[in-house]
Design a protein around this motif. Sequence first.
Motif, mmCIF file in Angstrom:
data_model
loop_
_atom_site.group_PDB
_atom_site.id
_atom_site.type_symbol
_atom_site.label_atom_id
_atom_site.label_comp_id
_atom_site.label_asym_id
_atom_site.label_seq_id
_atom_site.Cartn_x
_atom_site.Cartn_y
_atom_site.Cartn_z
ATOM 1 N N ARG A 124 0.821 -1.211 0.000
ATOM 2 C CA ARG A 124 0.000 0.000 0.000
ATOM 3 C C ARG A 124 0.858 1.266 0.000
ATOM 4 N NH1 ARG A 124 -5.127 -1.658 0.466
ATOM 5 N NH2 ARG A 124 -5.541 -3.572 1.578
ATOM 6 N N PRO A 125 1.676 1.452 -1.030
ATOM 7 C CA PRO A 125 2.609 2.586 -1.057
ATOM 8 C C PRO A 125 1.910 3.926 -1.278
ATOM 9 C CG PRO A 125 2.622 1.449 -3.159
ATOM 10 C CD PRO A 125 1.757 0.628 -2.230
ATOM 11 N N ASP A 126 2.612 4.990 -0.919
ATOM 12 C CA ASP A 126 2.119 6.349 -1.175
ATOM 13 C C ASP A 126 2.233 6.687 -2.652
ATOM 14 O OD1 ASP A 126 1.649 7.093 1.600
ATOM 15 O OD2 ASP A 126 3.839 7.038 1.796
ATOM 16 N N GLY A 127 3.170 6.036 -3.317
ATOM 17 C CA GLY A 127 3.370 6.243 -4.740
ATOM 18 C C GLY A 127 3.874 4.971 -5.386
ATOM 19 N N ILE A 128 3.648 4.860 -6.685
ATOM 20 C CA ILE A 128 4.116 3.712 -7.461
ATOM 21 C C ILE A 128 4.927 4.267 -8.625
ATOM 22 C CG2 ILE A 128 3.462 1.721 -8.873
ATOM 23 C CD1 ILE A 128 0.748 1.763 -7.299
ATOM 24 N N GLU A 129 6.196 3.888 -8.689
ATOM 25 C CA GLU A 129 7.052 4.294 -9.802
ATOM 26 C C GLU A 129 7.154 3.121 -10.773
ATOM 27 O OE1 GLU A 129 11.449 6.202 -10.661
ATOM 28 O OE2 GLU A 129 11.263 4.609 -9.174
ATOM 29 N N SER A 149 -5.258 5.846 -4.287
ATOM 30 C CA SER A 149 -4.516 5.690 -3.037
ATOM 31 C C SER A 149 -3.012 5.875 -3.184
ATOM 32 C CB SER A 149 -4.787 4.305 -2.439
ATOM 33 O OG SER A 149 -4.377 3.291 -3.344
ATOM 34 N N SER A 150 -2.501 5.903 -4.399
ATOM 35 C CA SER A 150 -1.064 6.033 -4.650
ATOM 36 C C SER A 150 -0.833 6.956 -5.845
ATOM 37 C CB SER A 150 -0.443 4.670 -4.978
ATOM 38 O OG SER A 150 -0.599 3.755 -3.925
ATOM 39 N N ALA A 151 0.138 7.837 -5.705
ATOM 40 C CA ALA A 151 0.523 8.669 -6.845
ATOM 41 C C ALA A 151 1.185 7.779 -7.892
ATOM 42 C CB ALA A 151 1.495 9.753 -6.397
ATOM 43 N N LEU A 152 0.848 7.987 -9.143
ATOM 44 C CA LEU A 152 1.440 7.193 -10.219
ATOM 45 C C LEU A 152 2.587 7.983 -10.846
ATOM 46 C CD1 LEU A 152 -1.732 5.643 -11.860
ATOM 47 C CD2 LEU A 152 -0.229 4.677 -10.111
ATOM 48 N N TYR A 172 0.013 9.751 -15.647
ATOM 49 C CA TYR A 172 1.076 9.756 -14.641
ATOM 50 C C TYR A 172 1.189 11.163 -14.077
ATOM 51 C CZ TYR A 172 2.437 5.031 -15.868
ATOM 52 O OH TYR A 172 2.432 3.677 -16.059
ATOM 53 N N GLU A 173 1.366 11.258 -12.768
ATOM 54 C CA GLU A 173 1.409 12.552 -12.097
ATOM 55 C C GLU A 173 2.807 13.136 -12.043
ATOM 56 O OE1 GLU A 173 -0.945 12.467 -8.365
ATOM 57 O OE2 GLU A 173 -1.310 10.390 -8.996
ATOM 58 N N ALA A 174 3.810 12.250 -12.062
ATOM 59 C CA ALA A 174 5.196 12.695 -11.973
ATOM 60 C C ALA A 174 6.074 11.734 -12.768
ATOM 61 C CB ALA A 174 5.655 12.741 -10.512
ATOM 62 N N ILE A 175 7.266 12.232 -13.082
ATOM 63 C CA ILE A 175 8.252 11.428 -13.807
ATOM 64 C C ILE A 175 9.599 11.640 -13.135
ATOM 65 C CG2 ILE A 175 9.509 11.154 -15.989
ATOM 66 C CD1 ILE A 175 6.938 12.179 -17.389
ATOM 67 N N THR A 176 10.284 10.553 -12.806
ATOM 68 C CA THR A 176 11.660 10.654 -12.335
ATOM 69 C C THR A 176 12.567 10.523 -13.549
ATOM 70 O OG1 THR A 176 11.795 8.268 -11.901
ATOM 71 C CG2 THR A 176 11.177 9.690 -10.050
ATOM 72 N N THR A 177 13.562 11.389 -13.624
ATOM 73 C CA THR A 177 14.496 11.320 -14.743
ATOM 74 C C THR A 177 15.858 11.861 -14.336
ATOM 75 O OG1 THR A 177 14.925 11.945 -17.046
ATOM 76 C CG2 THR A 177 13.717 13.543 -15.711
ATOM 77 N N SER A 178 16.890 11.258 -14.882
ATOM 78 C CA SER A 178 18.249 11.746 -14.655
ATOM 79 C C SER A 178 18.719 12.642 -15.799
ATOM 80 C CB SER A 178 19.208 10.559 -14.469
ATOM 81 O OG SER A 178 19.193 9.736 -15.618
ATOM 82 N N THR A 179 17.802 13.069 -16.658
ATOM 83 C CA THR A 179 18.114 13.957 -17.780
ATOM 84 C C THR A 179 17.962 15.406 -17.325
ATOM 85 O OG1 THR A 179 17.293 12.288 -19.331
ATOM 86 C CG2 THR A 179 17.517 14.537 -20.161
#
Length: 187
Positions: A124-129, A149-152, A172-179
């Motif tokens: 039951r995470p707060d977010g799912i990456e 229940s979880s940010a996507l 998707y609400e957010a994106i993680t990126t190293s760019t």
Amino acid sequence: MIEFDRPTIIPSVRRLKDLDLAAQCPSDFVLLSEVHIGNLEPLAAVLADAGKMVLVHADLIGGFKADRDGIKLLRNMFHVDGVLSQSAHVVSAAKKAKLLAIQRVFIMDSRSLDRSLASLGEARPDGIEVLPGALASRYFDLFEQWSDSSALIAGGMVRTRDEADDLFDLGYEAITTSTPELWKMTF
């Protein structure tokens, strides 16, 4: 649950030379992707001083064991705000420690996808990456059921504005990126 007030690019800092750029980005969050327990405290302090919430990949911190005591140390000693991990146990420990807890789902094959989907109900995470970004777009419908229940969040190999736009358009609400070129953009 993590709430984003707009589509958000979360800088994923892999090189220390990029820390200042990440601290100046529009996102409220910065992910320290490749750190060592020996330099985590000063790096987290730089970001906190810039008004950022600090996220770390618990599975990728050098010299660190992601058990219950280690997770408490991340909060109490290193002043981290949230943890990402593939492990449902680490995500659960982070939630108990009152940290933001984001479960990473790697889509490598149908078996890994099935296992990940099953573990989301347990943690039951707060977010799912969802990683990598190209497959996150293809399988969005499988994760949409957790959006209440979880940010996507999508991540991994997202390198262009068009790729980011496509992921945001899906939901998707957010994106993680190293760019770093994407870090300063707003959507």
